[in-house]
Design a protein around this motif. Structure first.
Motif, PDB file in Angstrom:
ATOM      1  N   TYR A   1      31.104   0.897 -18.705  1.00  0.00           N
ATOM      2  CA  TYR A   1      32.280   0.577 -18.910  1.00  0.00           C
ATOM      3  C   TYR A   1      32.284  -0.541 -20.112  1.00  0.00           C
ATOM      4  CZ  TYR A   1      36.522  -2.333 -18.295  1.00  0.00           C
ATOM      5  OH  TYR A   1      37.701  -3.096 -18.547  1.00  0.00           O
ATOM      6  N   HIS A   2      31.330  -1.633 -20.008  1.00  0.00           N
ATOM      7  CA  HIS A   2      30.898  -2.459 -21.040  1.00  0.00           C
ATOM      8  C   HIS A   2      30.676  -1.902 -22.226  1.00  0.00           C
ATOM      9  CE1 HIS A   2      27.000  -1.162 -19.610  1.00  0.00           C
ATOM     10  NE2 HIS A   2      26.500  -1.911 -20.660  1.00  0.00           N
ATOM     11  N   ALA A   3      29.996  -0.669 -22.247  1.00  0.00           N
ATOM     12  CA  ALA A   3      29.924   0.172 -23.370  1.00  0.00           C
ATOM     13  C   ALA A   3      31.019   0.878 -24.253  1.00  0.00           C
ATOM     14  CB  ALA A   3      28.749   1.010 -23.483  1.00  0.00           C
ATOM     15  N   ILE A   4      31.870   1.189 -23.260  1.00  0.00           N
ATOM     16  CA  ILE A   4      33.065   1.937 -23.703  1.00  0.00           C
ATOM     17  C   ILE A   4      34.234   1.015 -24.319  1.00  0.00           C
ATOM     18  CG2 ILE A   4      35.237   3.263 -22.972  1.00  0.00           C
ATOM     19  CD1 ILE A   4      33.499   4.580 -20.812  1.00  0.00           C
ATOM     20  N   LEU A   5      34.017  -0.321 -23.640  1.00  0.00           N
ATOM     21  CA  LEU A   5      34.873  -1.315 -24.098  1.00  0.00           C
ATOM     22  C   LEU A   5      34.509  -1.815 -25.362  1.00  0.00           C
ATOM     23  CD1 LEU A   5      37.349  -3.156 -23.745  1.00  0.00           C
ATOM     24  CD2 LEU A   5      35.540  -4.739 -22.347  1.00  0.00           C
ATOM     25  N   GLY A   6      33.322  -1.887 -25.690  1.00  0.00           N
ATOM     26  CA  GLY A   6      32.599  -2.385 -27.023  1.00  0.00           C
ATOM     27  C   GLY A   6      32.899  -1.419 -28.060  1.00  0.00           C
TER      28      GLY A   6
END
Length: 357
Positions: free
Chosen positions: A135-140
């Motif tokens: 999730y953090h990678a998609i958001l970034g």
């Protein structure tokens, strides 16, 4: 004469002007026979690689098409069939690696790809431990690519409008030259430029915005070139008709030229977004990494999908939970880029000029 036969003056049956023709299923039969022979030769020679028997089958397919067609249809038609066969062989050679890549990514990526994986970050999960998500990678990735798009699209479109509608003289030649130079800049060079200027010289620190600036450099020439070509396709008659009615040039561009080419411009922008979405080197240099969720792209390191894939695979040793997470993240990235490309093609077809019958 209206028919395709010639009368025989000696009372014989009329003969056709058209020579012998091979049936439509002939290429498929030759392809099947070539595959069987390729497998047989590969087995007899002890070849274990699929690439080897595939190349043998391709050579047999081309030679078989020419040999049989030359005897039945003549050399001229045989040369045409050889050209067609070479095109098919080249197409298959180009598609097979892509199909193999997609198949391998799907097969390995679906192991951990689920709702939990898409809605959670790595948090305190170790690289060798199961669990965690992207999730953090998609958001970034969405924030970094979005910022790059917001910067690159207005500058790129306005630059293209200047080059097509106003550009004359040395300034236009200089802009064209620099756009051509930027087209060939490696991504790592763009990252090093922003690193030296933004982080080392100005001391701004690692952030998602720093990565967005490097992605903007990579995206700008694609937007300029695609927009420039779309604007050139607008007929000059439309511009002249608008100007003849007393409409100012800036309003002609805004109300006539841009609406006519908006489909192609949007398609070029979306393809440029797909181009930068998978960049790893500049993001790794400028954004750095974090296992936690950082929704602020202007402060502190931020995760991204390409860097996540690289780090998970590098720390996996070729097996384990990190290895599966790397493949699942790669599958998500491929799906994201495929959706962008499909949307671009659909938009281009939707906005394409309609021709009446």
């Amino acid at each position: 004469m209206s028919n395709a036969t010639l009368p025989d003056t000696q009372g014989k049956r009329p003969s056709s002007l058209r020579g012998a023709t091979l049936p439509k299923w002939f290429p498929w039969a030759v392809a099947a026979g070539s595959i069987v022979l390729g497998l047989g030769i590969s087995a007899a020679a002890g070849l274990e690689s699929d690439i080897q028997w595939g190349l043998i089958a391709a050579v047999l397919f081309v030679l078989g098409s020419y040999g049989i067609a030359a005897k039945v249809e003549g050399r001229r038609q045989a040369k045409d069939r050889v050209a067609t066969s070479l095109v098919w062989v080249a197409f298959i050679l180009a598609v097979l690696p892509l199909a193999s890549l997609i198949w391998e990514t799907v097969k390995r990526g679906v192991k951990v790809l689920d709702g939990y994986f898409l809605t959670h970050s790595m948090g305190i999960v170790g690289d060798t431990e199961p669990g965690g998500g992207i999730y953090h990678a998609i958001l970034g990735t969405l924030e970094q690519v979005g910022l790059a798009t917001l910067i690159a699209v207005p500058i790129g479109v306005l630059t293209a409008i200047y080059l097509v509608e106003y550009g004359r003289g040395r300034l236009a030649k200089a802009v064209t030259f620099f756009v051509d130079v930027m087209t060939g800049i490696p991504s790592i060079v763009a990252g090093l430029f922003v690193l030296s200027l933004w982080i080392i010289t100005l001391g701004m620190g690692y952030s998602g915005f720093a990565g967005s600036m490097a992605l903007t450099i990579l995206m700008l020439p694609v937007v300029v070139r695609s927009t420039e070509e779309m604007l050139k396709l607008v007929p000059n008659e439309l511009r002249e008709a608008s100007l003849a009615l007393g409409v100012p040039k800036w309003r002609t561009i805004l109300k006539v030229v841009l609406p006519t080419s908006i489909g192609g411009i949007t398609t070029g922008v979306m393809l440029a977004v797909a181009r930068i979405a998978g960049e790893t080197a500049p993001v790794l240099l400028l954004v750095w990494v974090t296992p936690l969720i950082n929704a602020n792209p202007f402060s502190d390191p931020q995760a991204s999908l390409p860097v996540y894939i690289y780090l998970q695979y590098a720390n996996s040793g070729g097996e384990g939970a990190a290895y599966d997470r790397a493949w699942a993240a790669a599958l998500v990235l491929i799906l994201f880029i495929m959706i962008l490309n499909m949307a671009a093609r659909g938009l281009a077809r939707w906005k394409a000029p309609k021709t009446g019958r």
